[in-house]
Motif scaffolding. Structure first.
Motif, PDB file in Angstrom:
ATOM      1  N   GLY A  81       0.779  -1.184   0.106  1.00  0.00           N
ATOM      2  CA  GLY A  81      -0.039  -0.033   0.104  1.00  0.00           C
ATOM      3  C   GLY A  81       1.001   1.267   0.089  1.00  0.00           C
ATOM      4  N   GLY A  82       1.861   1.275   0.830  1.00  0.00           N
ATOM      5  CA  GLY A  82       2.933   2.305   0.930  1.00  0.00           C
ATOM      6  C   GLY A  82       3.409   2.562  -0.320  1.00  0.00           C
ATOM      7  N   GLN A  83       3.949   1.659  -1.104  1.00  0.00           N
ATOM      8  CA  GLN A  83       4.531   1.616  -2.459  1.00  0.00           C
ATOM      9  C   GLN A  83       3.792   2.252  -3.402  1.00  0.00           C
ATOM     10  OE1 GLN A  83       6.191  -2.360  -2.414  1.00  0.00           O
ATOM     11  NE2 GLN A  83       8.194  -1.804  -2.079  1.00  0.00           N
ATOM     12  N   ARG A  84       2.645   1.628  -3.393  1.00  0.00           N
ATOM     13  CA  ARG A  84       1.416   2.280  -4.312  1.00  0.00           C
ATOM     14  C   ARG A  84       1.051   3.594  -4.198  1.00  0.00           C
ATOM     15  NH1 ARG A  84      -1.096  -3.054  -3.971  1.00  0.00           N
ATOM     16  NH2 ARG A  84      -2.265  -2.434  -2.200  1.00  0.00           N
ATOM     17  N   GLN A  85       1.030   3.909  -3.066  1.00  0.00           N
ATOM     18  CA  GLN A  85       0.803   5.678  -2.753  1.00  0.00           C
ATOM     19  C   GLN A  85       2.297   6.183  -3.342  1.00  0.00           C
ATOM     20  OE1 GLN A  85      -1.325   7.519  -2.956  1.00  0.00           O
ATOM     21  NE2 GLN A  85      -2.384   7.174  -0.935  1.00  0.00           N
ATOM     22  N   ARG A  86       3.146   5.677  -3.178  1.00  0.00           N
ATOM     23  CA  ARG A  86       4.864   6.339  -3.664  1.00  0.00           C
ATOM     24  C   ARG A  86       4.401   6.709  -5.201  1.00  0.00           C
ATOM     25  NH1 ARG A  86       9.447   6.636  -0.169  1.00  0.00           N
ATOM     26  NH2 ARG A  86       8.816   5.780   1.999  1.00  0.00           N
ATOM     27  N   ILE A  87       3.894   5.511  -5.838  1.00  0.00           N
ATOM     28  CA  ILE A  87       3.621   5.550  -7.237  1.00  0.00           C
ATOM     29  C   ILE A  87       2.778   6.718  -7.631  1.00  0.00           C
ATOM     30  CG2 ILE A  87       2.772   4.163  -9.416  1.00  0.00           C
ATOM     31  CD1 ILE A  87       3.780   1.802  -7.768  1.00  0.00           C
ATOM     32  N   ALA A  88       1.751   6.718  -6.846  1.00  0.00           N
ATOM     33  CA  ALA A  88       0.580   7.803  -7.156  1.00  0.00           C
ATOM     34  C   ALA A  88       1.119   9.173  -6.984  1.00  0.00           C
ATOM     35  CB  ALA A  88      -0.559   7.706  -6.269  1.00  0.00           C
ATOM     36  N   ILE A  89       2.093   9.351  -5.947  1.00  0.00           N
ATOM     37  CA  ILE A  89       2.779  10.533  -5.671  1.00  0.00           C
ATOM     38  C   ILE A  89       3.573  11.016  -6.818  1.00  0.00           C
ATOM     39  CG2 ILE A  89       4.455  12.041  -4.190  1.00  0.00           C
ATOM     40  CD1 ILE A  89       3.175  10.418  -1.960  1.00  0.00           C
ATOM     41  N   ALA A  90       4.444   9.850  -7.528  1.00  0.00           N
ATOM     42  CA  ALA A  90       5.414   9.858  -8.497  1.00  0.00           C
ATOM     43  C   ALA A  90       4.399  10.538  -9.481  1.00  0.00           C
ATOM     44  CB  ALA A  90       6.225   8.811  -8.805  1.00  0.00           C
ATOM     45  N   ARG A  91       3.341  10.011  -9.871  1.00  0.00           N
ATOM     46  CA  ARG A  91       2.409  10.505 -11.012  1.00  0.00           C
ATOM     47  C   ARG A  91       2.051  11.850 -11.031  1.00  0.00           C
ATOM     48  NH1 ARG A  91      -3.091   6.997 -11.872  1.00  0.00           N
ATOM     49  NH2 ARG A  91      -3.302   8.033  -9.687  1.00  0.00           N
ATOM     50  N   ALA A  92       1.591  12.213  -9.858  1.00  0.00           N
ATOM     51  CA  ALA A  92       1.153  13.560  -9.348  1.00  0.00           C
ATOM     52  C   ALA A  92       2.214  14.675  -9.631  1.00  0.00           C
ATOM     53  CB  ALA A  92       0.820  13.851  -8.167  1.00  0.00           C
ATOM     54  N   LEU A  93       3.419  14.247  -9.398  1.00  0.00           N
ATOM     55  CA  LEU A  93       4.567  14.978  -9.464  1.00  0.00           C
ATOM     56  C   LEU A  93       5.398  14.979 -11.012  1.00  0.00           C
ATOM     57  CD1 LEU A  93       6.876  13.931  -6.354  1.00  0.00           C
ATOM     58  CD2 LEU A  93       5.352  16.106  -6.789  1.00  0.00           C
ATOM     59  N   ALA A  94       4.900  14.184 -11.824  1.00  0.00           N
ATOM     60  CA  ALA A  94       5.448  13.925 -13.180  1.00  0.00           C
ATOM     61  C   ALA A  94       5.569  15.086 -14.174  1.00  0.00           C
ATOM     62  CB  ALA A  94       4.811  12.868 -13.954  1.00  0.00           C
ATOM     63  N   ALA A  95       4.179  15.934 -14.065  1.00  0.00           N
ATOM     64  CA  ALA A  95       4.072  16.953 -14.736  1.00  0.00           C
ATOM     65  C   ALA A  95       4.618  18.356 -14.023  1.00  0.00           C
ATOM     66  CB  ALA A  95       2.567  17.218 -15.020  1.00  0.00           C
ATOM     67  N   ASP A  96       5.399  18.145 -13.017  1.00  0.00           N
ATOM     68  CA  ASP A  96       5.897  19.331 -12.211  1.00  0.00           C
ATOM     69  C   ASP A  96       4.805  20.221 -11.768  1.00  0.00           C
ATOM     70  OD1 ASP A  96       8.028  20.623 -10.975  1.00  0.00           O
ATOM     71  OD2 ASP A  96       8.485  21.957 -12.736  1.00  0.00           O
ATOM     72  N   PRO A  97       3.902  19.919 -11.250  1.00  0.00           N
ATOM     73  CA  PRO A  97       2.797  20.959 -10.775  1.00  0.00           C
ATOM     74  C   PRO A  97       3.215  22.065  -9.767  1.00  0.00           C
ATOM     75  CG  PRO A  97       2.417  18.941  -9.358  1.00  0.00           C
ATOM     76  CD  PRO A  97       3.711  18.565 -10.552  1.00  0.00           C
ATOM     77  N   ALA A  98       2.390  22.891  -9.672  1.00  0.00           N
ATOM     78  CA  ALA A  98       2.617  23.864  -8.441  1.00  0.00           C
ATOM     79  C   ALA A  98       1.807  23.582  -7.358  1.00  0.00           C
ATOM     80  CB  ALA A  98       2.097  25.340  -9.224  1.00  0.00           C
ATOM     81  N   VAL A  99       0.674  22.759  -7.545  1.00  0.00           N
ATOM     82  CA  VAL A  99       0.193  22.550  -6.297  1.00  0.00           C
ATOM     83  C   VAL A  99      -0.543  21.047  -6.579  1.00  0.00           C
ATOM     84  CG1 VAL A  99      -2.393  22.909  -5.375  1.00  0.00           C
ATOM     85  CG2 VAL A  99      -1.300  24.818  -6.434  1.00  0.00           C
ATOM     86  N   VAL A 100      -0.362  20.361  -5.250  1.00  0.00           N
ATOM     87  CA  VAL A 100      -0.822  18.921  -5.195  1.00  0.00           C
ATOM     88  C   VAL A 100      -2.112  18.877  -4.099  1.00  0.00           C
ATOM     89  CG1 VAL A 100      -0.474  16.686  -4.491  1.00  0.00           C
ATOM     90  CG2 VAL A 100       1.198  17.901  -6.021  1.00  0.00           C
ATOM     91  N   VAL A 101      -3.033  18.563  -4.599  1.00  0.00           N
ATOM     92  CA  VAL A 101      -4.265  18.183  -3.740  1.00  0.00           C
ATOM     93  C   VAL A 101      -4.345  16.619  -3.212  1.00  0.00           C
ATOM     94  CG1 VAL A 101      -6.520  18.265  -3.172  1.00  0.00           C
ATOM     95  CG2 VAL A 101      -5.675  20.149  -4.769  1.00  0.00           C
ATOM     96  N   ALA A 102      -4.072  16.658  -1.852  1.00  0.00           N
ATOM     97  CA  ALA A 102      -4.053  15.070  -1.345  1.00  0.00           C
ATOM     98  C   ALA A 102      -5.220  14.988  -0.417  1.00  0.00           C
ATOM     99  CB  ALA A 102      -2.620  15.036  -0.416  1.00  0.00           C
ATOM    100  N   ASP A 103      -6.018  14.060  -1.011  1.00  0.00           N
ATOM    101  CA  ASP A 103      -7.365  13.587  -0.256  1.00  0.00           C
ATOM    102  C   ASP A 103      -7.303  12.454   0.524  1.00  0.00           C
ATOM    103  OD1 ASP A 103      -9.908  13.846   0.561  1.00  0.00           O
ATOM    104  OD2 ASP A 103     -10.833  13.071  -1.444  1.00  0.00           O
ATOM    105  N   GLU A 104      -6.958  12.671   1.799  1.00  0.00           N
ATOM    106  CA  GLU A 104      -6.901  11.605   2.586  1.00  0.00           C
ATOM    107  C   GLU A 104      -6.006  10.424   2.078  1.00  0.00           C
ATOM    108  OE1 GLU A 104      -8.332  11.505   5.627  1.00  0.00           O
ATOM    109  OE2 GLU A 104     -10.209  12.170   5.589  1.00  0.00           O
TER     110      GLU A 104
END
Length: 286
Positions: free
Chosen positions: A161-184
Protein backbone atom coordinates in the motif's frame (compact mmCIF):
# COMPACT_ATOMS: atom_id res chain seq x y z
CA UNK A 1 5.24 34.09 1.56
CA UNK A 2 2.05 36.09 1.24
CA UNK A 3 2.88 38.00 -1.94
CA UNK A 4 0.73 38.08 -5.04
CA UNK A 5 3.43 36.48 -7.18
CA UNK A 6 3.55 33.49 -4.79
CA UNK A 7 -0.23 32.93 -4.78
CA UNK A 8 -0.66 29.64 -6.64
CA UNK A 9 -4.28 28.76 -5.87
CA UNK A 10 -7.29 30.89 -5.01
CA UNK A 11 -10.84 29.64 -4.66
CA UNK A 12 -13.68 32.10 -4.08
CA UNK A 13 -17.28 31.41 -3.10
CA UNK A 14 -17.43 27.74 -4.16
CA UNK A 15 -20.88 26.19 -4.05
CA UNK A 16 -21.99 22.67 -4.98
CA UNK A 17 -25.41 21.04 -4.62
CA UNK A 18 -26.20 17.41 -5.41
CA UNK A 19 -29.56 15.73 -5.88
CA UNK A 20 -30.12 12.66 -3.72
CA UNK A 21 -33.00 10.21 -3.43
CA UNK A 22 -35.26 10.91 -0.48
CA UNK A 23 -35.45 7.23 0.49
CA UNK A 24 -36.91 3.89 -0.52
CA UNK A 25 -40.39 4.79 0.77
CA UNK A 26 -40.30 8.43 -0.33
CA UNK A 27 -40.27 9.05 -4.09
CA UNK A 28 -38.39 11.96 -5.60
CA UNK A 29 -35.13 13.71 -4.83
CA UNK A 30 -33.84 16.30 -2.40
CA UNK A 31 -31.10 18.88 -2.72
CA UNK A 32 -27.95 18.27 -0.66
CA UNK A 33 -25.81 21.38 -0.28
CA UNK A 34 -22.36 19.74 -0.12
CA UNK A 35 -20.21 22.88 -0.27
CA UNK A 36 -21.36 26.39 0.58
CA UNK A 37 -19.40 29.58 -0.14
CA UNK A 38 -15.95 28.05 0.44
CA UNK A 39 -13.02 30.37 -0.17
CA UNK A 40 -9.31 29.73 0.33
CA UNK A 41 -5.88 30.88 -0.74
CA UNK A 42 -2.66 28.90 -1.05
CA UNK A 43 0.85 30.24 -1.47
CA UNK A 44 3.91 28.58 -2.96
CA UNK A 45 5.66 26.16 -0.62
CA UNK A 46 2.95 25.94 2.06
CA UNK A 47 0.49 23.29 3.18
CA UNK A 48 -3.14 24.09 3.87
CA UNK A 49 -5.08 21.38 5.72
CA UNK A 50 -8.82 21.04 5.21
CA UNK A 51 -10.22 19.22 8.21
CA UNK A 52 -13.63 18.07 9.38
CA UNK A 53 -15.64 14.98 10.17
CA UNK A 54 -17.02 12.61 7.55
CA UNK A 55 -19.61 14.38 5.40
CA UNK A 56 -18.25 17.86 6.10
CA UNK A 57 -17.52 18.54 2.42
CA UNK A 58 -13.73 17.98 2.38
CA UNK A 59 -13.57 15.60 -0.57
CA UNK A 60 -16.14 17.56 -2.57
CA UNK A 61 -14.04 20.68 -2.03
CA UNK A 62 -10.98 18.78 -3.28
CA UNK A 63 -12.84 17.75 -6.43
CA UNK A 64 -14.01 21.32 -6.99
CA UNK A 65 -10.47 22.67 -6.61
CA UNK A 66 -9.23 20.22 -9.23
CA UNK A 67 -12.30 20.74 -11.45
CA UNK A 68 -13.11 17.04 -11.32
CA UNK A 69 -16.49 18.46 -10.31
CA UNK A 70 -17.71 21.76 -11.70
CA UNK A 71 -18.92 24.20 -9.02
CA UNK A 72 -22.45 25.58 -9.28
CA UNK A 73 -21.00 28.97 -8.34
CA UNK A 74 -17.64 30.48 -7.49
CA UNK A 75 -14.22 30.55 -9.09
CA UNK A 76 -10.94 28.65 -9.01
CA UNK A 77 -7.79 30.50 -10.06
CA UNK A 78 -4.53 28.59 -10.56
CA UNK A 79 -1.34 30.60 -11.09
CA UNK A 80 -3.55 33.64 -11.62
CA UNK A 81 -5.73 32.09 -14.33
CA UNK A 82 -9.45 31.43 -13.96
CA UNK A 83 -10.13 27.72 -14.57
CA UNK A 84 -13.89 27.43 -14.17
CA UNK A 85 -14.53 29.14 -17.52
CA UNK A 86 -12.17 26.87 -19.46
CA UNK A 87 -13.48 24.35 -21.95
CA UNK A 88 -12.41 20.69 -21.51
CA UNK A 89 -9.57 20.94 -24.04
CA UNK A 90 -8.13 24.08 -22.44
CA UNK A 91 -8.51 22.62 -18.96
CA UNK A 92 -6.73 19.42 -19.95
CA UNK A 93 -3.72 21.40 -21.17
CA UNK A 94 -3.47 23.17 -17.82
CA UNK A 95 -4.03 20.21 -15.49
CA UNK A 96 -0.29 19.70 -15.22
CA UNK A 97 -0.21 22.69 -12.85
CA UNK A 98 -2.59 21.13 -10.30
CA UNK A 99 -2.52 17.40 -9.56
CA UNK A 100 -4.32 15.14 -7.09
CA UNK A 101 -3.37 12.18 -4.91
CA UNK A 102 -6.35 10.06 -3.91
CA UNK A 103 -7.05 8.13 -0.71
CA UNK A 104 -6.90 4.63 -2.20
CA UNK A 105 -3.86 4.22 -4.45
CA UNK A 106 -4.94 0.78 -5.63
CA UNK A 107 -8.25 2.17 -6.90
CA UNK A 108 -6.60 5.19 -8.53
CA UNK A 109 -3.94 3.18 -10.39
CA UNK A 110 -4.88 1.26 -13.53
CA UNK A 111 -4.24 -2.43 -12.67
CA UNK A 112 -3.57 -3.18 -16.35
CA UNK A 113 -0.79 -0.62 -16.76
CA UNK A 114 2.84 -1.03 -15.75
CA UNK A 115 4.41 1.67 -13.59
CA UNK A 116 6.29 3.18 -16.53
CA UNK A 117 2.97 4.04 -18.21
CA UNK A 118 1.15 4.98 -14.99
CA UNK A 119 3.77 7.55 -14.02
CA UNK A 120 4.70 8.42 -17.58
CA UNK A 121 1.20 9.23 -18.85
CA UNK A 122 1.39 12.96 -17.91
CA UNK A 123 4.78 13.14 -19.64
CA UNK A 124 3.37 11.52 -22.77
CA UNK A 125 0.36 13.87 -22.78
CA UNK A 126 2.06 17.15 -21.93
CA UNK A 127 5.60 16.67 -23.28
CA UNK A 128 5.18 14.01 -25.94
CA UNK A 129 7.85 11.77 -24.37
CA UNK A 130 8.19 8.12 -25.36
CA UNK A 131 10.70 5.30 -25.50
CA UNK A 132 14.06 5.75 -23.77
CA UNK A 133 13.36 9.42 -22.96
CA UNK A 134 10.19 8.44 -21.13
CA UNK A 135 11.96 5.66 -19.25
CA UNK A 136 14.68 8.05 -18.05
CA UNK A 137 12.19 10.56 -16.69
CA UNK A 138 10.13 7.87 -14.96
CA UNK A 139 13.27 6.35 -13.42
CA UNK A 140 14.18 9.76 -12.02
CA UNK A 141 10.69 10.06 -10.48
CA UNK A 142 10.93 6.57 -9.00
CA UNK A 143 14.23 7.53 -7.41
CA UNK A 144 12.66 10.74 -6.09
CA UNK A 145 9.98 8.77 -4.22
CA UNK A 146 12.36 6.09 -3.00
CA UNK A 147 11.41 3.20 -5.30
CA UNK A 148 13.92 1.01 -7.18
CA UNK A 149 14.42 0.98 -10.93
CA UNK A 150 13.04 -2.59 -10.95
CA UNK A 151 9.57 -1.09 -10.34
CA UNK A 152 9.50 0.31 -13.88
CA UNK A 153 7.89 -2.70 -15.56
CA UNK A 154 5.81 -4.02 -12.68
CA UNK A 155 2.05 -3.74 -12.02
CA UNK A 156 0.23 -2.09 -9.07
CA UNK A 157 -0.77 -5.41 -7.45
CA UNK A 158 2.93 -6.26 -7.01
CA UNK A 159 3.46 -3.43 -4.50
CA UNK A 160 2.50 -2.74 -0.89
CA UNK A 161 0.00 0.00 0.00
CA UNK A 162 2.76 2.45 0.90
CA UNK A 163 4.64 1.71 -2.32
CA UNK A 164 1.48 2.20 -4.37
CA UNK A 165 0.96 5.58 -2.72
CA UNK A 166 4.55 6.51 -3.64
CA UNK A 167 3.73 5.59 -7.24
CA UNK A 168 0.62 7.81 -7.07
CA UNK A 169 2.74 10.67 -5.70
CA UNK A 170 5.32 10.16 -8.46
CA UNK A 171 2.53 10.33 -11.05
CA UNK A 172 1.24 13.56 -9.52
CA UNK A 173 4.75 15.06 -9.62
CA UNK A 174 5.50 13.95 -13.19
CA UNK A 175 4.08 17.10 -14.77
CA UNK A 176 5.95 19.36 -12.29
CA UNK A 177 2.79 20.90 -10.78
CA UNK A 178 2.59 24.02 -8.64
CA UNK A 179 -0.13 22.49 -6.41
CA UNK A 180 -0.90 18.96 -5.24
CA UNK A 181 -4.26 18.21 -3.63
CA UNK A 182 -3.94 15.16 -1.37
CA UNK A 183 -7.32 13.72 -0.35
CA UNK A 184 -6.86 11.50 2.73
CA UNK A 185 -3.65 10.35 1.05
CA UNK A 186 -2.24 8.48 4.07
CA UNK A 187 -5.37 7.45 5.97
CA UNK A 188 -5.31 3.85 4.68
CA UNK A 189 -1.65 3.29 5.62
CA UNK A 190 -0.23 1.90 8.85
CA UNK A 191 1.48 4.38 11.19
CA UNK A 192 5.06 3.61 10.16
CA UNK A 193 4.30 3.75 6.42
CA UNK A 194 2.18 6.87 6.98
CA UNK A 195 5.16 8.60 8.60
CA UNK A 196 7.42 7.61 5.70
CA UNK A 197 5.01 8.96 3.08
CA UNK A 198 4.45 12.22 5.00
CA UNK A 199 8.19 12.74 5.36
CA UNK A 200 8.59 12.05 1.65
CA UNK A 201 5.97 14.66 0.77
CA UNK A 202 7.58 17.25 3.05
CA UNK A 203 11.02 16.61 1.56
CA UNK A 204 9.73 16.97 -2.01
CA UNK A 205 7.86 20.12 -1.01
CA UNK A 206 11.04 21.67 0.38
CA UNK A 207 13.00 20.70 -2.73
CA UNK A 208 10.47 21.86 -5.32
CA UNK A 209 8.54 24.63 -3.58
CA UNK A 210 5.30 22.69 -3.98
CA UNK A 211 2.08 23.83 -2.36
CA UNK A 212 -0.20 21.18 -0.83
CA UNK A 213 -3.88 21.12 0.01
CA UNK A 214 -4.09 18.26 2.50
CA UNK A 215 -7.58 16.90 3.13
CA UNK A 216 -7.77 14.83 6.30
CA UNK A 217 -9.78 14.02 9.40
CA UNK A 218 -6.60 13.07 11.30
CA UNK A 219 -5.49 16.00 13.43
CA UNK A 220 -2.25 14.20 14.25
CA UNK A 221 -1.37 14.40 10.56
CA UNK A 222 -2.38 18.07 10.53
CA UNK A 223 0.03 18.82 13.37
CA UNK A 224 2.83 17.17 11.40
CA UNK A 225 2.38 18.78 7.98
CA UNK A 226 0.16 21.87 8.00
CA UNK A 227 1.08 25.56 7.99
CA UNK A 228 -2.55 26.69 7.98
CA UNK A 229 -5.88 25.01 8.71
CA UNK A 230 -9.41 25.50 7.41
CA UNK A 231 -12.14 23.68 9.35
CA UNK A 232 -15.20 22.54 7.38
CA UNK A 233 -18.61 21.91 8.91
CA UNK A 234 -21.64 21.00 6.77
CA UNK A 235 -19.84 22.32 3.70
CA UNK A 236 -18.83 25.68 5.18
CA UNK A 237 -15.51 27.00 6.50
CA UNK A 238 -16.20 27.76 10.16
CA UNK A 239 -12.64 28.45 11.33
CA UNK A 240 -9.29 29.08 9.71
CA UNK A 241 -5.85 30.29 10.67
CA UNK A 242 -2.30 29.25 11.42
CA UNK A 243 -2.13 25.55 12.33
CA UNK A 244 -0.70 26.13 15.81
CA UNK A 245 -3.35 28.72 16.65
CA UNK A 246 -6.29 26.62 15.44
CA UNK A 247 -5.08 23.42 17.11
CA UNK A 248 -3.96 24.95 20.40
CA UNK A 249 -6.55 27.73 20.78
CA UNK A 250 -9.65 26.82 18.75
CA UNK A 251 -12.37 29.48 18.78
CA UNK A 252 -15.34 27.49 17.46
CA UNK A 253 -17.18 24.87 19.49
CA UNK A 254 -17.11 22.49 16.52
CA UNK A 255 -13.30 22.68 16.27
CA UNK A 256 -13.08 22.10 20.02
CA UNK A 257 -15.21 18.97 19.64
CA UNK A 258 -12.98 17.69 16.83
CA UNK A 259 -9.93 18.16 19.03
CA UNK A 260 -11.58 16.55 22.05
CA UNK A 261 -12.34 13.46 19.93
CA UNK A 262 -8.63 12.85 19.29
CA UNK A 263 -7.34 10.10 21.62
CA UNK A 264 -4.96 11.33 24.29
CA UNK A 265 -1.34 10.38 23.72
CA UNK A 266 1.05 10.08 26.64
CA UNK A 267 4.31 12.01 26.75
CA UNK A 268 6.19 8.72 26.40
CA UNK A 269 4.18 7.76 23.30
CA UNK A 270 4.80 11.18 21.78
CA UNK A 271 8.52 10.83 22.43
CA UNK A 272 8.57 7.36 20.85
CA UNK A 273 6.70 8.67 17.82
CA UNK A 274 9.21 11.52 17.42
CA UNK A 275 12.06 9.01 17.65
CA UNK A 276 10.49 6.81 14.95
CA UNK A 277 9.94 9.80 12.66
CA UNK A 278 13.51 11.03 13.24
CA UNK A 279 14.91 7.58 12.47
CA UNK A 280 12.84 7.25 9.29
CA UNK A 281 13.87 10.73 8.18
CA UNK A 282 17.54 9.92 8.85
CA UNK A 283 17.32 6.64 6.90
CA UNK A 284 15.68 8.42 3.98
CA UNK A 285 18.44 11.05 3.90
CA UNK A 286 21.30 8.53 4.04
Amino acid sequence: MNHDQDLVLEATGLDKTFLARKGLRRPGTRAVHAVCNVSLKLWRGETLALVGESGSGKSTTARLLTLLERPDAGSVRVLGEEWTKLRPRGLRARRRHLQMVFQDPFASLDPMKMVVFTIGEPLMIHEGLKGADLDRRVLALLDLVGLPASALHRYPHEFSGGQRQRIAIARALAADPAVVVADEAVSALDVSTQAQVLNLMKDIQAERGLAFVFITHDLGVVRQVADRVSVLYHGEVVEEGAADAVLERPRMAYTQRLLSAVPEVSARDREERRAVLARLHSEAAS
